[in-house]
Design an enzyme around this catalytic site. Structure first.
Site, PDB file in Angstrom:
ATOM      1  N   LYS A 185       0.838  -1.208   0.000  1.00  0.00           N
ATOM      2  CA  LYS A 185       0.000   0.000   0.000  1.00  0.00           C
ATOM      3  C   LYS A 185       0.873   1.260   0.000  1.00  0.00           C
ATOM      4  O   LYS A 185       0.625   2.189  -0.769  1.00  0.00           O
ATOM      5  CB  LYS A 185      -0.907  -0.042   1.239  1.00  0.00           C
ATOM      6  CG  LYS A 185      -1.843   1.143   1.402  1.00  0.00           C
ATOM      7  CD  LYS A 185      -3.004   0.803   2.317  1.00  0.00           C
ATOM      8  CE  LYS A 185      -2.621   0.679   3.778  1.00  0.00           C
ATOM      9  NZ  LYS A 185      -2.290   1.955   4.440  1.00  0.00           N
ATOM     10  N   SER A 186       1.897   1.288   0.845  1.00  0.00           N
ATOM     11  CA  SER A 186       2.765   2.473   0.923  1.00  0.00           C
ATOM     12  C   SER A 186       3.450   2.725  -0.417  1.00  0.00           C
ATOM     13  O   SER A 186       3.500   3.858  -0.911  1.00  0.00           O
ATOM     14  CB  SER A 186       3.840   2.264   1.984  1.00  0.00           C
ATOM     15  OG  SER A 186       3.262   2.192   3.249  1.00  0.00           O
ATOM     16  N   ARG A 223       2.885   5.942  -3.361  1.00  0.00           N
ATOM     17  CA  ARG A 223       4.066   6.711  -3.784  1.00  0.00           C
ATOM     18  C   ARG A 223       4.337   6.541  -5.274  1.00  0.00           C
ATOM     19  O   ARG A 223       4.764   7.483  -5.942  1.00  0.00           O
ATOM     20  CB  ARG A 223       5.278   6.280  -2.949  1.00  0.00           C
ATOM     21  CG  ARG A 223       5.206   6.794  -1.493  1.00  0.00           C
ATOM     22  CD  ARG A 223       6.119   5.987  -0.598  1.00  0.00           C
ATOM     23  NE  ARG A 223       6.222   6.522   0.764  1.00  0.00           N
ATOM     24  CZ  ARG A 223       5.337   6.317   1.741  1.00  0.00           C
ATOM     25  NH1 ARG A 223       4.245   5.601   1.516  1.00  0.00           N
ATOM     26  NH2 ARG A 223       5.522   6.828   2.948  1.00  0.00           N
ATOM     27  N   ARG A 231      -9.113  12.133  11.876  1.00  0.00           N
ATOM     28  CA  ARG A 231      -7.673  11.957  12.147  1.00  0.00           C
ATOM     29  C   ARG A 231      -6.926  13.294  12.161  1.00  0.00           C
ATOM     30  O   ARG A 231      -7.287  14.237  11.473  1.00  0.00           O
ATOM     31  CB  ARG A 231      -7.084  10.969  11.139  1.00  0.00           C
ATOM     32  CG  ARG A 231      -7.725   9.596  11.344  1.00  0.00           C
ATOM     33  CD  ARG A 231      -7.197   8.559  10.428  1.00  0.00           C
ATOM     34  NE  ARG A 231      -5.807   8.243  10.696  1.00  0.00           N
ATOM     35  CZ  ARG A 231      -5.081   7.418   9.951  1.00  0.00           C
ATOM     36  NH1 ARG A 231      -5.634   6.843   8.894  1.00  0.00           N
ATOM     37  NH2 ARG A 231      -3.833   7.174  10.255  1.00  0.00           N
ATOM     38  N   GLN A 259       4.504   9.166   7.294  1.00  0.00           N
ATOM     39  CA  GLN A 259       3.581  10.012   6.521  1.00  0.00           C
ATOM     40  C   GLN A 259       3.986  11.476   6.643  1.00  0.00           C
ATOM     41  O   GLN A 259       3.993  12.213   5.651  1.00  0.00           O
ATOM     42  CB  GLN A 259       2.148   9.822   7.005  1.00  0.00           C
ATOM     43  CG  GLN A 259       1.610   8.426   6.705  1.00  0.00           C
ATOM     44  CD  GLN A 259       0.201   8.219   7.207  1.00  0.00           C
ATOM     45  OE1 GLN A 259      -0.389   9.092   7.846  1.00  0.00           O
ATOM     46  NE2 GLN A 259      -0.355   7.056   6.928  1.00  0.00           N
ATOM     47  N   ASP A 288       1.802  -1.029  11.796  1.00  0.00           N
ATOM     48  CA  ASP A 288       0.514  -1.505  11.263  1.00  0.00           C
ATOM     49  C   ASP A 288       0.237  -2.957  11.641  1.00  0.00           C
ATOM     50  O   ASP A 288      -0.877  -3.448  11.456  1.00  0.00           O
ATOM     51  CB  ASP A 288       0.496  -1.372   9.734  1.00  0.00           C
ATOM     52  CG  ASP A 288       0.432   0.090   9.302  1.00  0.00           C
ATOM     53  OD1 ASP A 288       0.048   0.940  10.125  1.00  0.00           O
ATOM     54  OD2 ASP A 288       0.775   0.373   8.146  1.00  0.00           O
ATOM     55  N   LYS A 304      -4.874   5.868  14.414  1.00  0.00           N
ATOM     56  CA  LYS A 304      -4.899   5.181  13.112  1.00  0.00           C
ATOM     57  C   LYS A 304      -6.339   5.179  12.582  1.00  0.00           C
ATOM     58  O   LYS A 304      -7.144   5.994  13.004  1.00  0.00           O
ATOM     59  CB  LYS A 304      -4.337   3.762  13.267  1.00  0.00           C
ATOM     60  CG  LYS A 304      -2.851   3.745  13.601  1.00  0.00           C
ATOM     61  CD  LYS A 304      -2.029   4.266  12.436  1.00  0.00           C
ATOM     62  CE  LYS A 304      -0.553   4.314  12.738  1.00  0.00           C
ATOM     63  NZ  LYS A 304       0.199   5.029  11.700  1.00  0.00           N
ATOM     64  N   ARG A 308      -6.782   1.935  17.685  1.00  0.00           N
ATOM     65  CA  ARG A 308      -6.546   0.483  17.612  1.00  0.00           C
ATOM     66  C   ARG A 308      -6.282  -0.136  18.967  1.00  0.00           C
ATOM     67  O   ARG A 308      -6.423  -1.354  19.126  1.00  0.00           O
ATOM     68  CB  ARG A 308      -5.400   0.177  16.633  1.00  0.00           C
ATOM     69  CG  ARG A 308      -5.847   0.379  15.202  1.00  0.00           C
ATOM     70  CD  ARG A 308      -4.799  -0.008  14.181  1.00  0.00           C
ATOM     71  NE  ARG A 308      -5.371   0.067  12.853  1.00  0.00           N
ATOM     72  CZ  ARG A 308      -4.673   0.223  11.740  1.00  0.00           C
ATOM     73  NH1 ARG A 308      -3.359   0.328  11.790  1.00  0.00           N
ATOM     74  NH2 ARG A 308      -5.284   0.277  10.572  1.00  0.00           N
ATOM     75  N   ARG A 321      -7.700  -3.403   9.529  1.00  0.00           N
ATOM     76  CA  ARG A 321      -6.776  -4.286  10.242  1.00  0.00           C
ATOM     77  C   ARG A 321      -7.419  -4.909  11.484  1.00  0.00           C
ATOM     78  O   ARG A 321      -6.994  -5.974  11.939  1.00  0.00           O
ATOM     79  CB  ARG A 321      -5.494  -3.543  10.596  1.00  0.00           C
ATOM     80  CG  ARG A 321      -4.756  -3.053   9.343  1.00  0.00           C
ATOM     81  CD  ARG A 321      -3.302  -2.764   9.581  1.00  0.00           C
ATOM     82  NE  ARG A 321      -2.781  -1.866   8.558  1.00  0.00           N
ATOM     83  CZ  ARG A 321      -2.406  -2.246   7.338  1.00  0.00           C
ATOM     84  NH1 ARG A 321      -2.501  -3.508   6.974  1.00  0.00           N
ATOM     85  NH2 ARG A 321      -1.941  -1.358   6.473  1.00  0.00           N
TER      86      ARG A 321
HETATM   87  C1  S3P Z   1       2.449   4.797   6.117  1.00  0.00           C
HETATM   88  C2  S3P Z   1       2.960   5.154   7.325  1.00  0.00           C
HETATM   89  C3  S3P Z   1       2.400   4.696   8.616  1.00  0.00           C
HETATM   90  C4  S3P Z   1       1.418   3.554   8.458  1.00  0.00           C
HETATM   91  C5  S3P Z   1       0.501   3.740   7.275  1.00  0.00           C
HETATM   92  C6  S3P Z   1       1.297   3.889   5.997  1.00  0.00           C
HETATM   93  C7  S3P Z   1       3.089   5.308   4.890  1.00  0.00           C
HETATM   94  O1  S3P Z   1       1.764   5.790   9.235  1.00  0.00           O
HETATM   95  O2  S3P Z   1       0.650   3.396   9.630  1.00  0.00           O
HETATM   96  O3  S3P Z   1      -0.370   2.608   7.137  1.00  0.00           O
HETATM   97  O4  S3P Z   1       2.823   4.766   3.803  1.00  0.00           O
HETATM   98  O5  S3P Z   1       3.889   6.250   4.997  1.00  0.00           O
HETATM   99  P1  S3P Z   1       2.598   6.832  10.160  1.00  0.00           P
HETATM  100  O6  S3P Z   1       3.827   7.108   9.429  1.00  0.00           O
HETATM  101  O7  S3P Z   1       1.741   8.035  10.314  1.00  0.00           O
HETATM  102  O8  S3P Z   1       2.816   6.096  11.446  1.00  0.00           O
END
Ligand code: S3P
Length: 437
Positions: free
Chosen positions: A24-25, A29, A125, A172, A318, A345, A349, A390
């Site tokens: 996903k990350s 990107r 959030r 993030q 996560d 989150k 959680r 999750r």
């Molecule tokens: C992510 C960073 C994480 C993670 C999220 C994806 C990312 O969040 O929990 O599912 O892709 O940069 P944080 O960096 O805010 O902890």
């Protein structure tokens, strides 16, 4: 309101050789960088989940041509750093904090105004964590009440360089500052309190943008260009984690998960499970471009409770909900501390997992920044997901060790990160039935 309900277990064994969906990350990107690059990029292994598809649609709405020759492959005609056009309507990011926070970094530097919106969970959030550094860089943006989404972003004046100490370990926020930094007049330096996932830094290099990483400090100069490329996205270790724990806790189980990303900033789950005694083997370790990848074999294991080392928390942020399930199946007590980020989150959680575990009769106590769980036999019950993918997936896996069925209320959100999760689980040996009430 109709509720999507899935009933899991009890019991079952897990066997098979499979591949989980794309990371996903990396998927968010890939769309962002390929859209801003010069030239045509080809992406394989893209996650066809709701979160990353919302990011894709946002760039289409800003004039980027994106073809999807298959569900998981993209051909993106980059428009260059200054080629985006104003979207006609607010950009909807669904459930995705990553989508919203990373896009905010890009949009804060554009010559047009924009609005980012999200679903009920995302609208709760915190966004001050990105608004503060972006404003310091000269951007102009604000949330609604308490700086929660929607985010209203004004057309940018000049973006300045910044030397920013991240107040929390968040990839993030780091990525948001680096993305805005691509447009800065000058140098951008970000220092993190603990190492977090570094996909942004790696992928910038893949797109030929120079970045310097020195332990927890990342530096780049604004004003550069991204060059289109061919990019292979690895399978998501955060999705693999559910099946890894499934194979550990179920009797007589053995699975192989292919092509999983094993970037050291993401493998906290492997370290934690191994400390608990898990039987995990990495096979065929190799590189997919700038990301390390491996096949992961997991067999039934006798887990024991541990105190999870705090430095592993950001590297498994996560995966902590599924670690809590592993802990419930372990002998002895597991203690997680230093994980207060879990409270902000897709749901809180810590609270959501505590109430689900208690519903199954597990001895679990939430703390301000973690959880204490005493492992032992537990029953079935009805669990609320709080619309969090999750949480839904964690309790589905728990059903392997429950003595009665586990009912998961509002299970639909698994589609945000792991499309087809329940059918894959059924194929691997879990007992799954669905209904709508
Ligand atoms: C992510 C960073 C994480 C993670 C999220 C994806 C990312 O969040 O929990 O599912 O892709 O940069 P944080 O960096 O805010 O902890």
């Amino acid at each position: 309101m109709t509720r999507n309900i899935v009933i899991c277990g009890p019991g079952g064994r897990v066997a098979g050789d499979t591949t989980v969906p794309g990371d996903k990350s990396q998927s968010h990107r890939a769309v962002i960088f390929a859209s801003l690059a010069n030239g045509t990029s080809r992406v394989s292994g893209f996650l066809a989940g709701e979160d990353s598809l919302n990011t894709l649609e946002a760039f289409r709405a800003m004039g980027v041509e994106i073809d999807r020759p298959s569900d998981t492959s993209l051909v993106i005609q980059g428009v260059g750093m200054h080629g985006l056009t104003a979207p006609a309507a607010p950009l909807y990011m669904g459930n995705a904090g990553t989508g919203m926070r990373l896009l905010a970094g890009v949009l804060a530097a554009q010559q047009f105004s924009s609005t980012l919106t999200g679903d009920e969970s995302l609208s709760r959030r915190p966004m001050a964590r990105i608004i503060n550094p972006l404003v310091e860089m000269g951007a102009s943006l604000a949330g609604d009440k308490d700086n929660r989404p929607p985010l209203h972003i004004a057309a940018a004046a000049a973006i300045r360089g910044i030397d920013y100490q991240l107040p929390m370990a968040s990839a993030q926020v780091k990525s948001c500052v680096l993305l805005a930094g691509l447009y800065a007049n000058g140098k951008v330096t970000v220092t993190e309190p603990e190492v977090t996932r570094d996909h942004t830094e790696r992928m910038l290099r893949t797109f030929a943008y120079p970045v310097n990483s020195d332990n927890r400090t990342i530096t780049l100069d604004g004003g550069g260009q991204l060059q289109a490329c061919e990019l292979e996205i690895t399978a998501d270790i955060s999705s693999a984690a559910f099946l890894m724990v499934a194979a550990c806790i179920a009797e007589d189980s053995d699975i192989v998960l292919r092509n999983v990303g094993v970037n050291p900033t993401r493998t906290g789950i492997i370290d934690i499970l191994r400390l608990m005694g898990a039987n995990i083997t990495l096979l065929n370790e190799r590189q997919a471009g700038d990301e390390p990848v491996a096949d992961i074999q997991v067999r039934s294991s006798s887990l024991r409770g541990i105190e999870v080392p705090e430095h592993l928390v950001p590297l498994a942020i996560d995966e902590l909900p599924i670690v809590f399930i592993a802990a419930a199946c372990a002998e002895g007590t597991t203690v997680v501390t230093g994980a207060s980020e879990l409270r902000v989150k897709e749901s809180d959680r810590i609270a959501a997992m505590e109430s689900g575990l208690l519903a199954l009769g597990v001895d679990a106590t939430a703390t301000a920044d973690g959880m204490i769980i005493k492992g032992g036999p537990f029953g079935g019950g009805s669990v609320e997901t709080h619309f969090d993918h999750r949480i839904a997936m964690s309790f589905c896996i728990a059903s392997l060790r429950a003595s009665a069925p586990v009912t998961i209320n509002d299970a639909h959100h698994v589609e945000t990160s792991f499309p087809g999760f329940f059918s894959l689980c059924a194929k691997l040996g879990l007992k799954i039935s669905g209904e709508t009430r």
